[in-house]
Design a protein around this motif. Structure first.
Motif, mmCIF file in Angstrom:
data_model
loop_
_atom_site.group_PDB
_atom_site.id
_atom_site.type_symbol
_atom_site.label_atom_id
_atom_site.label_comp_id
_atom_site.label_asym_id
_atom_site.label_seq_id
_atom_site.Cartn_x
_atom_site.Cartn_y
_atom_site.Cartn_z
ATOM 1 N N THR A 1 0.863 -1.177 0.000
ATOM 2 C CA THR A 1 0.000 0.000 0.000
ATOM 3 C C THR A 1 0.898 1.224 0.000
ATOM 4 O O THR A 1 1.955 1.224 0.643
ATOM 5 C CB THR A 1 -0.928 0.052 1.230
ATOM 6 N N ARG A 2 0.483 2.280 -0.706
ATOM 7 C CA ARG A 2 1.328 3.457 -0.828
ATOM 8 C C ARG A 2 0.689 4.664 -0.153
ATOM 9 O O ARG A 2 -0.535 4.832 -0.179
ATOM 10 C CB ARG A 2 1.610 3.771 -2.298
ATOM 11 N N GLY B 1 -7.292 3.767 0.528
ATOM 12 C CA GLY B 1 -8.664 4.191 0.762
ATOM 13 C C GLY B 1 -8.878 4.520 2.229
ATOM 14 O O GLY B 1 -8.287 3.899 3.116
ATOM 15 N N GLN B 2 -9.699 5.525 2.508
ATOM 16 C CA GLN B 2 -10.025 5.907 3.872
ATOM 17 C C GLN B 2 -11.498 5.657 4.130
ATOM 18 O O GLN B 2 -12.327 5.754 3.229
ATOM 19 C CB GLN B 2 -9.688 7.387 4.120
ATOM 20 N N PHE B 3 -11.834 5.317 5.372
ATOM 21 C CA PHE B 3 -13.225 5.054 5.707
ATOM 22 C C PHE B 3 -13.454 5.398 7.168
ATOM 23 O O PHE B 3 -12.529 5.535 7.963
ATOM 24 C CB PHE B 3 -13.594 3.594 5.439
ATOM 25 N N SER B 4 -14.723 5.541 7.529
ATOM 26 C CA SER B 4 -15.108 5.749 8.925
ATOM 27 C C SER B 4 -16.158 4.720 9.277
ATOM 28 O O SER B 4 -16.746 4.081 8.401
ATOM 29 C CB SER B 4 -15.640 7.168 9.150
ATOM 30 N N VAL B 5 -16.395 4.525 10.549
ATOM 31 C CA VAL B 5 -17.329 3.508 11.025
ATOM 32 C C VAL B 5 -18.540 4.189 11.630
ATOM 33 O O VAL B 5 -18.418 5.087 12.471
ATOM 34 C CB VAL B 5 -16.657 2.601 12.076
ATOM 35 N N ASP B 6 -19.739 3.768 11.183
ATOM 36 C CA ASP B 6 -20.993 4.246 11.760
ATOM 37 C C ASP B 6 -21.080 5.766 11.805
ATOM 38 O O ASP B 6 -21.580 6.351 12.759
ATOM 39 C CB ASP B 6 -21.184 3.682 13.177
ATOM 40 N N GLY B 7 -20.565 6.421 10.767
ATOM 41 C CA GLY B 7 -20.671 7.860 10.685
ATOM 42 C C GLY B 7 -19.741 8.637 11.598
ATOM 43 O O GLY B 7 -19.831 9.858 11.691
ATOM 44 N N SER B 8 -18.824 7.964 12.284
ATOM 45 C CA SER B 8 -17.875 8.651 13.155
ATOM 46 C C SER B 8 -16.960 9.534 12.324
ATOM 47 O O SER B 8 -16.674 9.250 11.160
ATOM 48 C CB SER B 8 -17.047 7.630 13.937
ATOM 49 N N SER B 9 -16.466 10.620 12.933
ATOM 50 C CA SER B 9 -15.534 11.494 12.224
ATOM 51 C C SER B 9 -14.101 10.994 12.321
ATOM 52 O O SER B 9 -13.201 11.589 11.746
ATOM 53 C CB SER B 9 -15.627 12.920 12.773
ATOM 54 N N MET B 10 -13.859 9.913 13.060
ATOM 55 C CA MET B 10 -12.527 9.322 13.045
ATOM 56 C C MET B 10 -12.343 8.558 11.743
ATOM 57 O O MET B 10 -13.252 7.859 11.285
ATOM 58 C CB MET B 10 -12.303 8.386 14.233
ATOM 59 N N VAL B 11 -11.164 8.681 11.148
ATOM 60 C CA VAL B 11 -10.899 8.092 9.841
ATOM 61 C C VAL B 11 -9.876 6.970 9.971
ATOM 62 O O VAL B 11 -8.896 7.088 10.705
ATOM 63 C CB VAL B 11 -10.384 9.174 8.864
ATOM 64 N N LEU C 1 -3.929 -0.822 6.356
ATOM 65 C CA LEU C 1 -2.546 -1.098 5.949
ATOM 66 C C LEU C 1 -2.352 -2.557 5.570
ATOM 67 O O LEU C 1 -1.579 -2.872 4.669
ATOM 68 C CB LEU C 1 -1.585 -0.740 7.085
ATOM 69 N N ALA C 2 -3.005 -3.459 6.293
ATOM 70 C CA ALA C 2 -2.829 -4.890 6.056
ATOM 71 C C ALA C 2 -3.691 -5.342 4.881
ATOM 72 O O ALA C 2 -4.771 -4.805 4.640
ATOM 73 C CB ALA C 2 -3.185 -5.681 7.310
#
Length: 207
Positions: free
Chosen positions: A81-82, A87-97, A101-102
């Protein structure tokens, strides 16, 4: 004299048995889940029999796994991965991103994510099977582990059992960036145990 069936993956039986024991299942209990006979499953675990693809899917389902955990191939390039391209994602609408990596492959057990933790937020308290390592790349977080709270700054790390209730909080005015690695899986066909969501109103007064 009948020839034994070839075992395509010599570690398949070991992986099945290890996962079964992780779940605390007896051979009979897994057989009941998968709809198989104990004699056949015992042979599979000992490397004396090879299940068909359909039977392997039944075993995987009985172990709360997807079939891809045991079958399929991967290329060395699949593991790469570079920076800036993940790709970035959040869970259940949380603002944490999160950034994954794995890259999963048959038999893989580790997951790893970059966590971008917003200022002033804290995770819910969770406990689960497996273990975790938290490494602070940037910023500062307060990690609660059981009855203790540790202030982790850039370069600090913490390695702990997932069965110990744990949560973390960012009580500063700037984001924190963490490297999280563990045996917990949150995506795909694996057990659906979620990484903690960040919930502002749960920020403890002592953090």
């Amino acid at each position: 004299m009948a020839r034994p069936k070839p075992q395509t993956d010599p570690n398949l039986g070991t992986r099945i048995r290890r996962r079964r024991k992780q779940l605390g299942l007896t051979l009979q209990q897994l057989c009941d889940r998968a709809g198989l006979s104990p004699g056949f499953l015992s042979q599979v675990e000992r490397g004396l029999a090879s299940p068909s693809l359909g039977t392997m899917a039944q075993i995987a389902a009985g172990l709360d796994l997807g079939l891809e955990h045991f079958v399929g191939g991967s290329r060395p390039s699949d593991a790469l991965t570079r920076a800036g391209q993940r790709g970035q994602f959040s869970v259940d609408g949380s603002s944490m991103v999160y950034e994954a990596l794995a890259t999963p492959f048959p038999g893989s057990e580790l997951s790893s994510y970059l966590l971008h933790v917003p200022p002033g937020f804290v995770s819910e308290t969770v406990a689960h099977e497996g273990e975790e390592i938290l490494f602070v790349l940037e910023g500062e977080v307060a990690q609660t582990l059981g009855d203790e709270t540790f202030l982790l700054r850039e370069g600090d790390s913490l390695h702990y059992s997932g069965s110990t209730p744990h949560a973390w909080a960012n009580r500063t005015d700037r984001p924190a960036r963490l490297l999280w690695t563990g045996t917990l899986s949150v995506l795909g066909g694996r057990p659906k145990t979620h990484l903690p969501d960040i919930i502002p109103e749960m920020l403890p007064a002592n953090l």
